[in-house]
Design a protein around this motif. Structure first.
Motif, PDB file in Angstrom:
ATOM      1  N   TRP A  46       0.864  -1.220   0.033  1.00  0.00           N
ATOM      2  CA  TRP A  46      -0.087   0.009   0.102  1.00  0.00           C
ATOM      3  C   TRP A  46       0.710   1.205   0.049  1.00  0.00           C
TER       4      TRP A  46
ATOM      5  N   PRO B 110      -2.847   0.241  -3.975  1.00  0.00           N
ATOM      6  CA  PRO B 110      -3.953   0.698  -3.016  1.00  0.00           C
ATOM      7  C   PRO B 110      -3.152   1.689  -2.388  1.00  0.00           C
TER       8      PRO B 110
ATOM      9  N   GLN C 271      -9.082   7.982  -7.197  1.00  0.00           N
ATOM     10  CA  GLN C 271      -9.997   7.191  -7.811  1.00  0.00           C
ATOM     11  C   GLN C 271     -10.266   7.554  -9.302  1.00  0.00           C
TER      12      GLN C 271
ATOM     13  N   ARG D 215      -3.519  -4.217  -8.636  1.00  0.00           N
ATOM     14  CA  ARG D 215      -5.044  -3.887  -8.449  1.00  0.00           C
ATOM     15  C   ARG D 215      -5.622  -3.667  -9.892  1.00  0.00           C
TER      16      ARG D 215
ATOM     17  N   GLU E  68      -8.372   0.935  -4.918  1.00  0.00           N
ATOM     18  CA  GLU E  68      -8.762   0.708  -3.526  1.00  0.00           C
ATOM     19  C   GLU E  68      -8.196   1.743  -2.584  1.00  0.00           C
TER      20      GLU E  68
ATOM     21  N   THR F  53      -8.557   3.984   1.297  1.00  0.00           N
ATOM     22  CA  THR F  53      -8.895   4.119   2.519  1.00  0.00           C
ATOM     23  C   THR F  53      -8.306   5.399   3.192  1.00  0.00           C
TER      24      THR F  53
ATOM     25  N   LYS G 179     -14.892   1.960   1.082  1.00  0.00           N
ATOM     26  CA  LYS G 179     -15.367   0.734   1.299  1.00  0.00           C
ATOM     27  C   LYS G 179     -14.818   0.335   2.901  1.00  0.00           C
TER      28      LYS G 179
END
Length: 354
Positions: free
Chosen positions: A173, A191, A211, A220, A224, A226, A323
């Protein structure tokens, strides 16, 4: 049945006033087992250097200890500050963790120093001349050491076999609190985790850029993202705000380059109510701005009852099409910290494990 929104944990191993760094690390292990049972998705450890406030200087060691003491939660770094290290050495460490705990290891990478200028200098791989920002090259090397097929045929490192050679690899990540990290994560197809609790100014801009501009990769096929946000839950809003005084003082002190351990709420309220001490003259703020709220759509810390906190987290995640959220909780009481995570897990209907 759990909500569609996943929750994870960032642990900085805070040192509590009146306690010790050794106890902070013991508290971290206790927290790991606690959030594993509560159904949190992942647990990440930060990397900070030469601070009385935070005991987590070597996340890879805490990862190994926590992964061995838990059953299902993913464990990783939030993150490894790559400029301090050789990419090959980081790959070896995390390949070892991956071999010991398959499909449970995350390798979060950042480029911040994790400390002051002197500590950053002491940690430098090369102290001859000015520091070179070679993070993109380091990141490319790290990915290739974990996935050797990515090295060009004529690359001198192509034939290096990173041991232990086990199937798969830890999940990489990219972490950050700026647009640079968002742009890089999108370009690399990695990510992305945004440190909202650290700097909330560019949260929407960074997440939405990532995004919109994500380029599919072998890591990926879809973006993704966060973000990490501070949370304090308590049975009443009044108690939550009382506990939050410790963090309010922590944030003020950090602005003054003061890294003392986490104060009790009583001591924090006393110090917050006093006339601010003149700040470090080398830092770019005045005493009148010490407690000024930072601009941003969402606060760095969400504080309140479980119902209030859960509603705000769901709203944030929905607004940014996330998510998963990463929760960072600091209180002077270890028991209050454990309770905060439990109250939130229950309100969000996370799936408890035996």
């Amino acid at each position: 049945m759990s909500d569609t929104l996943r929750l994870s944990v960032l642990d900085q191993s805070p040192v509590l006033a009146g306690s010790t760094p050794a106890q902070a690390l013991a508290n971290s292990l206790d927290l790991a087992q606690h959030v594993d049972r509560l159904g949190y998705t992942r647990l990440w450890y930060s990397e900070h250097h030469a601070m009385d406030l935070l005991a987590c200087t070597a996340p890879e060691i805490l990862i190994a200890r926590a992964a061995g003491a838990t059953k299902r939660i993913r464990v990783g770094s939030g993150g490894i500050m790559l400029p301090h290290y050789s990419p090959l050495k980081v790959a070896e460490v995390f390949r070892t963790l991956h071999a010991m705990f398959p499909e449970r290891i995350d390798l979060g990478i950042g480029r911040a120093p994790g400390g002051g200028q002197l500590e950053a200098y002491a940690l430098r791989r090369n102290r001859q001349g000015a520091q070179t920002d070679d993070f993109p090259k380091q990141l490319a090397e790290l990915q290739a050491f974990l996935h050797p097929e990515r090295f060009p045929d004529d690359h001198p490192f192509r034939n290096i076999r990173v041991a232990p050679d086990a199937p798969g690899a830890p999940d990489i990540w990219l972490l950050g609190s700026s647009m640079w990290s968002a742009v890089t994560a999108a370009q690399e197809g990695l990510p992305y985790a945004f440190a909202h609790f650290f700097s909330p100014i560019a949260t929407r801009q960074a997440i939405e850029h990532y995004q919109r501009n994500f380029q599919a990769s072998s890591s990926r096929t879809k973006p993704e993202a966060t973000l990490a946000i501070g949370v304090i839950c308590a049975p009443t809003e009044e108690e939550a705000k009382y506990l939050h005084a410790s963090v309010r003082l922590l944030q003020r002190r950090i602005r003054m380059d003061d890294r003392r351990p986490v104060a009790s709420p009583e001591d924090a309220l006393r110090e917050l109510g006093a006339v601010p001490t003149a700040p470090n003259p080398l830092l770019s703020f005045t005493a009148g701005t010490l407690d000024a709220p930072e601009e941003g759509e969402w606060p760095r810390y969400v504080v309140g009852t479980p119902e209030q906190v859960a509603a705000r987290l769901r709203s944030l995640a929905e607004e940014l099409h996330l998510k998963e959220l990463i929760v960072n909780t600091i209180t002077h009481s270890h028991e209050a910290r454990l309770r905060s995570y439990q109250l939130l897990a229950e309100e969000m209907h996370l799936e408890l494990t035996a």
